[in-house]
Design a protein around this motif. Structure first.
Motif, short mmCIF file in Angstrom:
data_model
loop_
_atom_site.label_atom_id
_atom_site.label_comp_id
_atom_site.label_asym_id
_atom_site.label_seq_id
_atom_site.Cartn_x
_atom_site.Cartn_y
_atom_site.Cartn_z
N LYS A 78 0.74 -1.14 -0.11
CA LYS A 78 -0.09 -0.04 0.05
C LYS A 78 0.92 1.37 -0.03
O LYS A 78 1.60 1.65 0.95
N GLN A 79 1.19 1.83 -1.33
CA GLN A 79 1.84 2.90 -1.36
C GLN A 79 1.24 4.32 -1.79
O GLN A 79 0.19 3.82 -2.61
N PHE A 80 1.64 5.45 -1.78
CA PHE A 80 1.15 6.58 -2.17
C PHE A 80 1.29 6.53 -3.56
O PHE A 80 2.73 6.19 -4.16
N VAL A 105 -0.40 7.87 -7.87
CA VAL A 105 -1.32 8.84 -8.59
C VAL A 105 -2.82 7.81 -8.44
O VAL A 105 -2.88 6.84 -8.95
N SER A 106 -3.68 8.55 -7.98
CA SER A 106 -5.03 8.29 -7.79
C SER A 106 -5.90 8.93 -8.84
O SER A 106 -5.99 10.12 -8.98
N LYS A 107 -6.89 7.99 -9.44
CA LYS A 107 -7.76 8.52 -10.50
C LYS A 107 -8.73 9.44 -9.73
O LYS A 107 -9.51 10.25 -10.46
N GLU A 108 -8.97 9.05 -8.41
CA GLU A 108 -10.16 9.88 -7.87
C GLU A 108 -9.32 10.98 -6.93
O GLU A 108 -10.03 11.70 -6.23
N ASN A 109 -7.91 11.37 -7.14
CA ASN A 109 -7.09 12.18 -6.55
C ASN A 109 -7.25 12.19 -4.98
O ASN A 109 -7.30 13.17 -4.34
N ARG A 110 -7.27 10.85 -4.56
CA ARG A 110 -7.35 10.50 -3.18
C ARG A 110 -5.78 10.64 -2.57
O ARG A 110 -5.07 10.10 -2.92
N PRO A 111 -5.42 11.33 -1.39
CA PRO A 111 -4.42 11.55 -0.74
C PRO A 111 -4.04 10.31 0.20
O PRO A 111 -3.49 10.35 1.20
N LEU A 112 -4.32 8.92 -0.37
CA LEU A 112 -4.36 7.66 0.46
C LEU A 112 -3.41 6.87 -0.20
O LEU A 112 -3.30 6.66 -1.49
N PRO A 113 -3.02 5.83 0.44
CA PRO A 113 -2.09 4.63 -0.01
C PRO A 113 -3.02 3.82 -0.84
O PRO A 113 -4.20 3.64 -0.51
N ILE A 114 -2.56 3.43 -2.09
CA ILE A 114 -3.23 2.57 -2.81
C ILE A 114 -2.56 1.60 -3.58
O ILE A 114 -1.27 1.41 -3.31
N VAL A 115 -3.00 0.35 -4.00
CA VAL A 115 -2.53 -0.70 -4.80
C VAL A 115 -3.24 -0.92 -6.11
O VAL A 115 -4.42 -0.30 -6.18
N GLU A 116 -2.43 -1.45 -6.86
CA GLU A 116 -3.15 -1.49 -8.43
C GLU A 116 -3.30 -3.06 -8.51
O GLU A 116 -2.79 -4.05 -8.15
N MET A 117 -4.47 -3.27 -9.29
CA MET A 117 -4.69 -4.57 -9.49
C MET A 117 -4.74 -4.72 -10.94
O MET A 117 -5.59 -3.99 -11.78
N GLY A 118 -3.79 -5.84 -11.70
CA GLY A 118 -3.85 -5.97 -13.01
C GLY A 118 -4.65 -7.20 -13.45
O GLY A 118 -4.33 -8.30 -12.60
N LEU A 119 -5.48 -7.15 -14.37
CA LEU A 119 -6.63 -8.13 -14.19
C LEU A 119 -6.79 -8.69 -15.77
O LEU A 119 -7.06 -8.03 -16.60
N PHE A 120 -6.67 -10.05 -15.92
CA PHE A 120 -7.07 -10.71 -17.19
C PHE A 120 -8.35 -11.20 -16.97
O PHE A 120 -8.80 -11.85 -15.95
N MET A 121 -9.19 -11.12 -18.06
CA MET A 121 -10.45 -11.66 -18.12
C MET A 121 -10.75 -12.50 -19.63
O MET A 121 -10.33 -12.01 -20.69
N ASP A 122 -11.37 -13.68 -19.30
CA ASP A 122 -11.75 -14.38 -20.62
C ASP A 122 -13.19 -13.44 -21.25
O ASP A 122 -13.72 -12.66 -20.70
N ARG A 123 -13.31 -14.06 -22.29
CA ARG A 123 -14.64 -13.77 -23.02
C ARG A 123 -15.83 -13.88 -22.37
O ARG A 123 -16.81 -12.97 -22.52
N ASN A 145 0.04 -4.98 -7.11
CA ASN A 145 1.23 -4.37 -7.13
C ASN A 145 1.33 -3.17 -6.29
O ASN A 145 -0.09 -2.60 -6.36
N PRO A 146 2.28 -2.71 -5.84
CA PRO A 146 2.20 -1.34 -5.37
C PRO A 146 2.07 -0.19 -6.37
O PRO A 146 2.48 -0.31 -7.50
N SER A 152 4.73 1.53 -12.45
CA SER A 152 4.08 1.53 -13.55
C SER A 152 3.03 0.66 -13.81
O SER A 152 3.39 -0.68 -13.89
N GLU A 153 1.99 1.03 -14.36
CA GLU A 153 0.92 0.29 -14.63
C GLU A 153 1.16 -0.60 -15.67
O GLU A 153 0.72 -1.83 -15.83
#
Length: 91
Positions: A29-31, A33-51, A61-62, A66-67
Motif C-alpha cells: 500500500k503505497q502513495f 497517482v489516484s484517479k479519484e485524487n485521493r491522498p491515501l495509499p493505494i494498490v493496483e490490480m492488473g486483471l486478465f478476463m476471458d470472453r 502491485n504497489p 508503472s501500470e
C-alpha cells in the motif's frame, strides 16, 4: 452440474486501483497517482478476463510502480497455462 468451457481465444486486460483509509504507507500500500485524487495509499490490480468475464489471472502491485509493467509478468504466467490466445488491452 454443468461446467462451462473457458472462452480464452481473446483475453482482456485492465488495471484498477484500490485505496486504503490509512494514514501511512505500508507493504504494497503505497502513495501514488489516484484517479479519484485521493491522498491515501493505494494498490493496483492488473486483471486478465476471458470472453465470459471470468478472470484466469490477476496480480496486485504497489501503486508507485508503472501500470504497464504489471502486464509483462502476468502475461508470462498466462502463457504457461494457455496455448492459444490473443490479448486485447483496454484502450
Amino acid at each position: 452440474m454443468v461446467i462451462q468451457k473457458r472462452r480464452t481465444e481473446v483475453i482482456y486486460y485492465d488495471c484498477t486501483n484500490f485505496y486504503f483509509e490509512i494514514e501511512e504507507a505500508e507493504d504494497d500500500k503505497q502513495f501514488g497517482v489516484s484517479k479519484e485524487n485521493r491522498p491515501l495509499p493505494i494498490v493496483e490490480m492488473g486483471l486478465f478476463m476471458d470472453r465470459n468475464g471470468i478472470p484466469p489471472a490477476f496480480c496486485i502491485n504497489p501503486e508507485n510502480e508503472s501500470e504497464q509493467l504489471s502486464l509483462i509478468p502476468l502475461e508470462k504466467k498466462l502463457k504457461a497455462h494457455l496455448k492459444k490466445w490473443a490479448l486485447a488491452p483496454e484502450g
